[in-house]
Structure formats: C-alpha cells, structure tokens
Design a protein around this motif. Structure first.
Motif, short mmCIF file in Angstrom:
data_model
loop_
_atom_site.label_atom_id
_atom_site.label_comp_id
_atom_site.label_asym_id
_atom_site.label_seq_id
_atom_site.Cartn_x
_atom_site.Cartn_y
_atom_site.Cartn_z
N GLY A 1 0.69 -1.29 -0.19
CA GLY A 1 -0.10 0.12 0.00
C GLY A 1 0.81 1.19 -0.05
N SER A 2 2.20 1.11 -0.34
CA SER A 2 3.00 2.49 -0.37
C SER A 2 2.41 3.54 -1.25
CB SER A 2 4.32 1.87 -0.44
OG SER A 2 4.47 1.49 -1.93
N PHE A 3 2.05 3.15 -2.51
CA PHE A 3 1.61 4.11 -3.50
C PHE A 3 0.52 4.66 -3.17
CE2 PHE A 3 -0.71 5.45 -7.12
CZ PHE A 3 -0.01 6.49 -7.55
N ALA A 4 -0.51 3.63 -2.77
CA ALA A 4 -1.96 4.08 -2.51
C ALA A 4 -2.06 5.03 -1.20
CB ALA A 4 -2.73 2.78 -2.19
N ALA B 1 -3.11 9.17 -1.75
CA ALA B 1 -4.19 9.55 -1.00
C ALA B 1 -3.97 10.62 -0.16
CB ALA B 1 -4.84 8.25 -0.37
N GLU B 2 -2.90 10.48 0.82
CA GLU B 2 -2.53 11.54 1.67
C GLU B 2 -1.75 12.79 0.94
OE1 GLU B 2 -0.70 8.82 5.32
OE2 GLU B 2 0.64 9.54 3.75
N LYS B 3 -0.83 12.57 -0.12
CA LYS B 3 -0.29 13.85 -0.68
C LYS B 3 -1.10 14.58 -1.77
CE LYS B 3 3.40 13.34 2.08
NZ LYS B 3 3.81 14.33 3.17
N TYR B 4 -1.94 13.66 -2.36
CA TYR B 4 -2.63 14.28 -3.77
C TYR B 4 -4.13 14.47 -3.53
CZ TYR B 4 1.54 14.89 -6.17
OH TYR B 4 3.07 15.25 -6.59
N GLY B 5 -4.52 13.86 -2.49
CA GLY B 5 -6.06 13.64 -2.21
C GLY B 5 -6.72 12.85 -3.22
N ALA B 6 -6.02 11.77 -3.83
CA ALA B 6 -6.64 11.11 -4.78
C ALA B 6 -7.51 9.86 -4.16
CB ALA B 6 -5.68 10.24 -5.68
N ARG B 7 -8.42 9.31 -4.77
CA ARG B 7 -9.14 7.92 -4.48
C ARG B 7 -8.21 6.85 -5.11
NH1 ARG B 7 -14.96 6.05 -6.49
NH2 ARG B 7 -14.72 3.96 -5.55
N VAL B 8 -7.80 5.99 -4.30
CA VAL B 8 -7.02 4.76 -5.05
C VAL B 8 -7.79 3.23 -4.81
CG1 VAL B 8 -4.77 3.83 -5.00
CG2 VAL B 8 -4.93 5.97 -4.59
N THR B 9 -7.78 2.50 -5.87
CA THR B 9 -8.07 1.29 -5.71
C THR B 9 -6.93 0.36 -6.15
OG1 THR B 9 -10.26 1.60 -6.22
CG2 THR B 9 -9.55 -0.68 -6.54
N GLY B 10 -6.48 -0.35 -5.15
CA GLY B 10 -5.34 -1.05 -5.29
C GLY B 10 -5.63 -2.44 -5.34
N ILE B 11 -5.03 -3.40 -6.01
CA ILE B 11 -5.17 -4.89 -6.28
C ILE B 11 -3.94 -5.64 -6.09
CG2 ILE B 11 -7.41 -4.59 -7.62
CD1 ILE B 11 -5.62 -5.77 -9.92
N THR B 12 -3.99 -6.80 -5.41
CA THR B 12 -2.72 -7.66 -5.23
C THR B 12 -3.33 -9.24 -5.02
OG1 THR B 12 -0.82 -8.34 -3.92
CG2 THR B 12 -2.80 -7.27 -2.89
N VAL B 13 -2.52 -10.16 -5.47
CA VAL B 13 -2.94 -11.53 -5.13
C VAL B 13 -2.54 -12.06 -3.99
CG1 VAL B 13 -3.02 -12.00 -7.78
CG2 VAL B 13 -0.56 -12.25 -6.69
N GLU C 1 -4.52 -2.06 6.70
CA GLU C 1 -4.02 -1.44 8.22
C GLU C 1 -3.39 -0.01 7.83
OE1 GLU C 1 -1.61 -4.22 10.44
OE2 GLU C 1 -3.36 -5.60 10.26
N ARG C 2 -2.52 -0.02 6.85
CA ARG C 2 -1.77 1.07 6.59
C ARG C 2 -2.56 2.25 5.95
NH1 ARG C 2 3.85 0.60 6.89
NH2 ARG C 2 4.16 2.15 5.00
N CYS C 3 -3.29 2.15 5.10
CA CYS C 3 -4.45 2.97 4.53
C CYS C 3 -5.74 3.31 5.17
CB CYS C 3 -4.56 2.49 3.14
SG CYS C 3 -3.13 2.27 2.14
N LYS C 4 -5.79 2.74 6.34
CA LYS C 4 -7.41 2.97 7.20
C LYS C 4 -7.66 4.47 7.13
CE LYS C 4 -9.44 1.60 11.37
NZ LYS C 4 -9.11 0.88 12.78
N GLY C 5 -8.78 4.87 7.07
CA GLY C 5 -9.22 5.99 7.27
C GLY C 5 -8.71 7.02 6.00
N LEU C 6 -8.10 6.48 4.82
CA LEU C 6 -8.18 7.12 3.47
C LEU C 6 -9.04 6.46 2.41
CD1 LEU C 6 -3.98 6.89 3.60
CD2 LEU C 6 -5.40 8.94 4.13
N GLU C 7 -9.12 7.47 1.37
CA GLU C 7 -10.02 7.11 0.35
C GLU C 7 -9.14 5.49 -0.60
OE1 GLU C 7 -13.13 8.10 -1.00
OE2 GLU C 7 -13.21 8.57 1.37
N VAL C 8 -8.92 4.68 0.12
CA VAL C 8 -8.04 3.81 -0.38
C VAL C 8 -9.05 2.49 -0.21
CG1 VAL C 8 -5.98 2.19 -0.37
CG2 VAL C 8 -6.09 4.68 -0.03
N ASP C 9 -9.11 1.73 -1.54
CA ASP C 9 -9.60 0.30 -1.42
C ASP C 9 -8.60 -0.77 -1.69
OD1 ASP C 9 -12.38 1.02 -0.85
OD2 ASP C 9 -12.56 1.80 -2.73
#
Length: 373
Positions: free
Chosen positions: A168-171, A175-187, A197-205
């Motif tokens: 979740g480093s980029f997400a 979200a924090e620095k640019y106010g973007a909404r991020v959807t991240g996927i991984t296997v 856990e790291r992106c809790k409270g941000l506009e990140v899925d």
C-alpha cells in the motif's frame, strides 16, 4: 577430472578480472573443490546453490556479478567448443540431487512481513527508489512515489487504479499527498491485510484479485513492479485490460524491471528461489505489444537507481540479521544475500534495466499533437 573443471572455470573467471582464491574483494574463495564441476553442470543455478551451501565466498558478490555480465561470459561459453566439452561431461556424469533446493524454496515462499519491514523503507516500497539529490532510502522511495504521481498528472479526487499494490505504499502516498482515491489490487493475502491497516481512514480500497478480473473505469492507472510477473504470453491481454479500464483522457504509468535485450527464459536460480514464473521484458516487447492500445508518451531508464536501492536493502538486511535469525536459518541468509547482491551487480552492468513508461490513449495523444500545431 576436477583439475580439468578447475581450469575451465578459472579461465572463464579470469576473462572477467576475477581470480579464484585471489586477494581482490570481487575474487572467489573456494571452500569445496566440487564447486567447479557444479558450475559447469548447472551454470547460474549451480553458482547460487553452491553459495547457499557455503562452497564459496566473495567479499563483493555484487561487483563480481557485474564483471561477469560486462565480460559477457555466457556468450563466451556458447562460442567456445572447449568449454562445451567440459560442460557436457559434467552434465552427463552429474548425479547430484537438487532435492534440498525445494526445502529452502519452501522457507522462502512462506516468508512473513517481518523480513520486508526490516529491509525496506518506512513506506514498504518493494521497488526501485529515485536517488536524485539524496542518499537516504526513505527519501529516495518518496521521491519515486512523487515522480509517479507527477507523471500521472494526479489531481485531487482522481480515481487511480494500482495494479499490484504491494503493502500500500503508493496508495497511501497518493491519497495523503494528492487527495486521490485509490483502488489497489494484489494477489497476496498478507499484503492485503497490511495495506488495509496502513491505509485505514483514507480513500483507499485494497482488493485481493487478479488484474484480469477488474471492471470499471479509472482516471489514472499505475503498475509498479508487477509487470515482471505477467509473462510474455499475457502482455497483449494486460494492455488490452488496461485500455478498457482507463478513461479516454487518462494516463497509464508502468514501472517495471527490464532487460537490455529480449530473452526467452528467466534465470533458473531466480526462478526457483525468488520469483517463480517471472519474465523480464525488453523495451522492444513493451513497445510492440502496447501498439494496438496505447501511444508511448515518455520513457525513463532508472537502472542505476536500482543498484543503489538493492545495496541499501542489503545493508539493512545484514544489520537486521541478529533479530531475523530467530526466524530464518543461515542458508536462507546466504540465499537472500545472493539475491540482493547479484541483482545489484546485474543493474550495475546494465544487463538489467528499470523502465518507467508513460502511456496515453492513441486518440488523446493525437489531439494534443493537433492542438500543438
């Protein structure tokens, strides 16, 4: 027979400026005389596994490997019949079992997050940093994340898809620095858990899924260090999927390790122990496969930055070893050290590259060109 193998290997290494049992940091100190036959019979797999077994050492594996690539030893072997004779003999009569290799591989594939948290930066970026103007790993990784955001022309409230989101480093950064909404996927289930856990409270899925299962439309798409696992047979599918997901005015940025020339197979040691089923692309393959779907807007080669990144990871790994040794054995330590240092040497030689490629929809690029006229 051992003496014959010894002479062949010594001659090859001498062409790269490497002396067996010499005094230079990049020289090889041999502890087991079967080393020579093993290298001739198994090539890079034998080199890596014999290091894991403690059959040889070098004070500078990274420079040793860099010299080997620069001397083009693989080509030297292919062109010289005397080497092939010894290789054939070694392979015909080599009955050594590789059973132990799978034991170590099992240890590797069951890795926990503790190793990566000890080795990586505070944002857990498991990809190349951008070292311009700094010698600090944390800053270099933030530089990389910001560079990607700027290449995406990321705006507040943009919906960004990240294919291969890691921990979740980029997400988190976008979200924090640019106010973007991020959807991240991984296997990876472990990555999903920690990234959430790291992106809790941000506009990140953060979603556990394969890129081929994706639906919807996104303003921007980014993929960092994932394309290496797509495979050449799936390149066309990958770009086709991204095209369908990216809005007409969107931007796609691909950050991927590559090679200086097209290859058909992956290094067998890396394939067995580190990245099974991986395939590193040449820039030609990226350009050719994307052609029906995108226009390349920009390419940056950051290969030297990955050399620096890997050496920083290696330093942190070795410093953390007293604690990590509670979970991992010495054979794993030598495997991981060999991985980090040989990759650093490959980037230093130029055999490995790091590409950041910016893509636009064909109609979008044409509209910009017409406007400029």
């Amino acid at each position: 027979m051992v003496d014959g193998y010894h002479g062949v290997i010594e001659s090859l290494f001498n062409k790269a400026g490497i002396t067996i049992n010499g005094l230079q940091d990049l020289d090889i100190t041999v502890h087991n005389e079967q080393f020579y036959k093993r290298i001739l019979s198994q090539a890079s797999l034998g080199l890596g596994e014999s290091y894991m077994d403690g059959w040889w050492d070098s004070r500078s594996i990274d420079q040793m490997v860099s010299n080997m690539f620069q001397a083009d030893l693989d080509h030297e072997v292919k062109q010289n019949s005397k080497y092939w004779w010894h290789i054939l003999q070694a392979r015909l009569f080599n009955l050594q079992s590789s059973g132990r290799a799978y034991q170590v591989a099992d240890v590797h594939y069951n890795l926990g997050n503790d190793l990566f948290m000890a080795m990586l930066d505070q944002r857990l970026c498991y990809s190349c940093g951008y070292w311009k103007g700094t010698n600090d790993l944390d800053i270099a990784q933030e530089n990389k994340l910001d560079l990607l955001c700027r290449k995406l022309n990321l705006q507040r409230n943009d919906h960004v898809l990240e294919i291969g989101c890691g921990w979740g480093s980029f997400a988190q950064y976008a979200a924090e620095k640019y106010g973007a909404r991020v959807t991240g996927i991984t296997v990876s289930k472990e990555q999903v858990k920690l990234a959430k856990e790291r992106c809790k409270g941000l506009e990140v899925d953060i979603l556990l899924m394969d890129y081929r299962e994706l639906e919807g439309q996104f303003d921007k798409v980014v993929s960092i260090g994932m394309f290496e696992h797509v495979g050449a047979k799936n390149y066309n599918k990958f770009f086709k999927v991204v095209k369908a997901l990216l809005k007409d005015q969107g931007t796609f940025v691909l950050h991927s390790i590559g090679v200086d020339q097209k290859i058909s197979v992956t290094d067998p040691w890396i394939d067995r122990y580190i990245f099974p089923n991986g395939k590193l692309p040449a820039l030609e393959e990226i350009a050719t496969t994307c052609e029906p779907y995108f226009v390349i807007d920009d390419v940056q080669n950051m290969g030297p930055d990955y050399d620096t990144t890997l050496m920083a990871w290696h330093e942190r790994f070795e410093n953390a070893w007293p604690k990590l040794s509670e979970q991992y054995d010495e054979r794993f330590r030598r495997m991981w050290r060999f991985y980090l240092l040989t990759c650093a040497g490959a980037f230093r030689s130029g055999q490995l590259q790091l590409f950041q490629v910016v893509f636009k929809h064909r109609n979008q690029r044409r509209a910009r060109y017409d406007a400029a006229r």
